[in-house]
Design an enzyme around this catalytic site. Structure first.
Site, mmCIF file in Angstrom:
data_model
loop_
_atom_site.group_PDB
_atom_site.id
_atom_site.type_symbol
_atom_site.label_atom_id
_atom_site.label_comp_id
_atom_site.label_asym_id
_atom_site.label_seq_id
_atom_site.Cartn_x
_atom_site.Cartn_y
_atom_site.Cartn_z
ATOM 1 N N ILE A 128 0.819 -1.220 0.000
ATOM 2 C CA ILE A 128 0.000 0.000 0.000
ATOM 3 C C ILE A 128 0.852 1.269 0.000
ATOM 4 C CG2 ILE A 128 -1.934 -1.195 1.096
ATOM 5 C CD1 ILE A 128 -1.120 0.199 3.736
ATOM 6 N N LYS A 129 2.122 1.160 0.417
ATOM 7 C CA LYS A 129 3.095 2.274 0.411
ATOM 8 C C LYS A 129 2.510 3.566 0.981
ATOM 9 C CE LYS A 129 5.972 0.606 -3.417
ATOM 10 N NZ LYS A 129 5.179 -0.565 -3.888
ATOM 11 N N ARG A 130 1.846 3.449 2.106
ATOM 12 C CA ARG A 130 1.269 4.633 2.728
ATOM 13 C C ARG A 130 2.356 5.416 3.478
ATOM 14 N NH1 ARG A 130 -2.401 3.259 -0.456
ATOM 15 N NH2 ARG A 130 -4.549 3.022 0.194
#
Length: 309
Positions: free
Chosen positions: A104-106
């Site tokens: 998700i690379k939040r």
């Protein structure tokens, strides 16, 4: 959860993760036709095609692999219908005993970061009831905002026994524009790696930390350095196969026990039937091609580990 991942890797003898990143042009025509016949050429039809495609690959490979890594953007592009399939895929993979790494690379701060963490790794309270919204086992996190962005994720991981993979050195060609910049004579990615190791000290499993790192397969020499910088961090290694990484390049990502890393391949496995090497399987048997690609990848990496000096 890191203990469970290590256990699954040992059991399968396969330090790999399959990236479930279904682009429509990866999905065989017969699957698309069936989905569109039922739902039309709509977002719902596209989502159904993705679901059937994913299910075929998971069914064909789940006995060989410890984990999968769905990239949420590939689902988000189809809106709400795509996100429903993301959740459906997560649940299905977990029902097959697979570890799910939500790619998700939040990266945000405060209540926003906490909301991302709760949504993907934790539970959300609705009145008197509690729900697990997406319920992945691990999530990828961008550390650019510093500890303020990572701490809410770490707190949720501690409560729910989940894990993180923090972006340290990514596999894309332009990653060096920022990540390789020198700070007091050292590249920024090394300093980020040190921070990951620090964060991880507070969340230890039996052998490794709940907090791991993402280090691209396309930079093996940097992987060698970062393995020493982060001795207790599991390393998620993208960039195998389609982006040029191969088993012989990856041995330095692993520790002396042959553990400590898990290598991702996405289109190299899920779209294997499109490669010349696996073309004989044909589109109808795309999942069998994916299974063979998994077997070949495992043999490549394990062979390299056995022969490393």
């Amino acid at each position: 959860m890191i203990n469970k991942l290590v256990e699954k890797i040992k059991k399968t003898n396969a330090p790999i993760v399959v990236g479930l990143d279904p682009m429509l042009n990866y999905i065989p025509e017969h699957i698309q036709k069936a989905a569109f016949a039922e739902y039309g050429e709509t977002l719902e039809g596209a989502a159904e095609a993705m679901w059937q495609f994913n299910k075929g690959i998971v069914d064909a490979t789940c006995d060989l692999i410890p984990a999968v890594k769905p990239q949420i953007a590939m689902y988000e592009q189809f809106g709400i219908e795509g996100l429903k399939v993301f959740k459906k895929t997560v649940d299905y993979c977990k029902s097959k005993g697979l570890i799910v790494i939500g790619d998700i690379k939040r990266g945000d701060i405060g209540s926003t970061s906490a909301a991302y963490a709760v949504g993907h790794l934790g539970s959300v309270q609705v009145g008197s009831k509690s729900y697990l919204p997406f319920d992945e086992d691990f999530a990828t996190v961008n550390p650019y905002l510093g500890s303020d962005g990572v701490k809410p994720f770490a707190e949720v991981c501690k409560e729910h026994k989940k894990g993180l993979f923090i972006l340290v050195k990514t596999s894309n060609p332009s990653s060096g524009e920022f990540q390789d910049q020198l700070v007091d004579g050292r590249p920024l990615y090394e300093l980020v790696g040190e921070k990951v190791a620090q964060w991880g000290e507070e969340l230890m499993g039996d052998e490794y930390s709940y907090i791991g790192a993402v280090v691209g397969a396309t930079y093996p020499e940097m992987g060698k350095v970062l393995r020493k910088v982060m001795p207790k961090s599991f390393i998620l290694v993208p960039g195998y196969g389609a982006q040029g990484g191969k088993g012989a390049d990856l041995v330095h990502f692993f520790d002396e026990n042959g553990l400590g890393a898990i290598v991702n391949s996405s289109r190299g496995i899920i779209a294997a039937y499109k490669q010349e090497k696996y073309a004989s399987f044909g589109a109808e048997n795309y999942a069998d091609a994916s299974r063979q690609a998994v077997l070949d990848m495992v043999a490549d990496i394990n062979g390299a580990l056995e022969n490393r000096e």
